[in-house]
Enzyme design. Structure first.
Site, PDB file in Angstrom:
ATOM      1  N   HIS A  24      13.101   5.816  -1.343  1.00 23.64           N
ATOM      2  CA  HIS A  24      12.923   4.812  -2.393  1.00 23.64           C
ATOM      3  C   HIS A  24      12.502   3.468  -1.766  1.00 23.64           C
ATOM      4  CE1 HIS A  24      14.083   2.969  -6.352  1.00 23.64           C
ATOM      5  NE2 HIS A  24      14.159   1.916  -5.573  1.00 23.64           N
ATOM      6  N   GLU A  25      13.257   3.023  -0.771  1.00 23.89           N
ATOM      7  CA  GLU A  25      12.938   1.724  -0.145  1.00 23.89           C
ATOM      8  C   GLU A  25      11.619   1.796   0.623  1.00 23.89           C
ATOM      9  OE1 GLU A  25      14.539  -0.874  -1.084  1.00 23.89           O
ATOM     10  OE2 GLU A  25      16.084   0.310  -2.088  1.00 23.89           O
ATOM     11  N   HIS A  39       8.888   1.084  -1.816  1.00 28.33           N
ATOM     12  CA  HIS A  39       8.698  -0.358  -2.057  1.00 28.33           C
ATOM     13  C   HIS A  39       7.969  -0.984  -0.868  1.00 28.33           C
ATOM     14  CE1 HIS A  39      11.129  -0.701  -5.629  1.00 28.33           C
ATOM     15  NE2 HIS A  39      12.276  -0.395  -5.031  1.00 28.33           N
ATOM     16  N   ASP A  46      14.579  -1.695 -11.064  1.00 27.68           N
ATOM     17  CA  ASP A  46      13.148  -1.966 -10.841  1.00 27.68           C
ATOM     18  C   ASP A  46      12.378  -1.867 -12.154  1.00 27.68           C
ATOM     19  OD1 ASP A  46      13.566  -2.049  -8.072  1.00 27.68           O
ATOM     20  OD2 ASP A  46      13.292   0.118  -7.894  1.00 27.68           O
TER      21      ASP A  46
HETATM   22 ZN    ZN Z   1      14.109  -0.150  -5.995  1.00 28.71          ZN
END
Ligand code: ZN
Length: 276
Positions: free
Chosen positions: A60-61, A64, A136
């Site tokens: 997930h990170e 980003h 988010d």
């Molecule tokens: Zn996030």
């Protein structure tokens, strides 16, 4: 980004960090740790994540991070971590080069794309969705709605929609007074959707073009938990990460070099994880 009120906080935290290490001198690392705490929330090392949660958070990170690193109007990456902080299981922190007081359409579209990167990475690399992307999605939707309704940044033109009745003393919005038709409401919804989906598609293109780099970031996060700006740059360029240097407990200057364990250098494991 650090407001005046936070400065005293920062100095206190830095001194505390030095004291925790039995040092009388405040070092740069104490200041860095303090800055991260002020900017990203306190680390919650006691919060134990399962291996699966760590993996989801790392991808997930990494999602980003890769979008933030490669989009032209993006703020520079500061740090990415999968150590839980505050309410978040992981954090991707960007820092603007200067204080920003005014945001352009390109910048806002970039922000939305960066926010979409987390969910996309989960979908593409782990073939699943998690609630981790909830915040988010909420922020991206909120930002798009403001772009349409407050900042005139959509095909509906330079108009505002929805007069806000604010109670100044409490400093918060109490209710939104609707001053537009049912038809306009539908147009607003469709413009909001277009902006969010636009960010989603942009992020998706970047992630698909840079799959390998994203996987390298995720694996490095699983190994090191925190990556700084320089480390992220090296990983994206496909270069080796240098051994990590941390100050030794009780020392005022001597540093200890942590050698990477052989065979655990971040890289792409052949055949896994399998992108959808
Ligand atoms: Zn996030």
């Amino acid at each position: 980004m650090i407001a005046g009120a936070d400065i005293a906080n920062l100095v206190n935290e830095s001194a505390l960090n030095a004291a925790r290490q039995n040092r009388k001198v405040v070092m740069m690392i104490d200041f860095d740790l303090a800055k991260d705490k002020v900017l990203m929330g306190a680390e919650r090392k006691s919060m134990l994540l399962t291996e699966e949660e760590k993996k989801v958070t790392a991808y997930h990170e990494a999602g980003h991070a890769i979008v933030a690193a490669l989009m032209p109007f993006s703020d520079p990456l500061h740090k990415v971590t999968i150590i839980p902080r505050g309410m978040a299981l992981g954090v991707t922190m960007q820092l603007p080069e200067t204080d920003k007081h005014n945001y352009t359409l390109d910048y806002l579209n970039t922000q939305i794309a960066v926010m979409m990167g987390g969910r996309l990475a989960e979908e593409i690399f782990l073939n699943q969705m998690s609630t981790g992307a909830g915040n988010d999605i909420e922020r991206a939707t909120e930002m798009s709605r403001k772009m349409v309704c407050e900042w005139g940044m959509s095909s509906l033109g330079p108009l505002t929609f929805g007069k806000k009745e604010e109670q100044i003393f409490l400093g918060r919005e109490l209710s939104q007074h609707r001053d537009f038709s049912e038809e306009t409401a539908r147009e607003i919804d469709s413009e909001v959707r277009r902006l969010v989906n636009g960010g989603y598609e942009k992020a998706k293109a970047i992630i698909l073009e840079n799959r390998d780099a994203l996987i390298r970031i995720a694996l490095a996060l699983l190994e090191r938990e925190v990556l700084d700006a320089n480390e992220l740059k090296l990983i994206i360029e496909g270069k080796q990460l240098p051994a990590r240097v941390i100050p030794q407990k009780g020392d005022d200057g001597v540093q200890q070099v942590l050698k990477p364990e052989p065979g655990r250098t971040p890289g792409i494991a052949p055949g896994k994880p399998s992108p959808a």
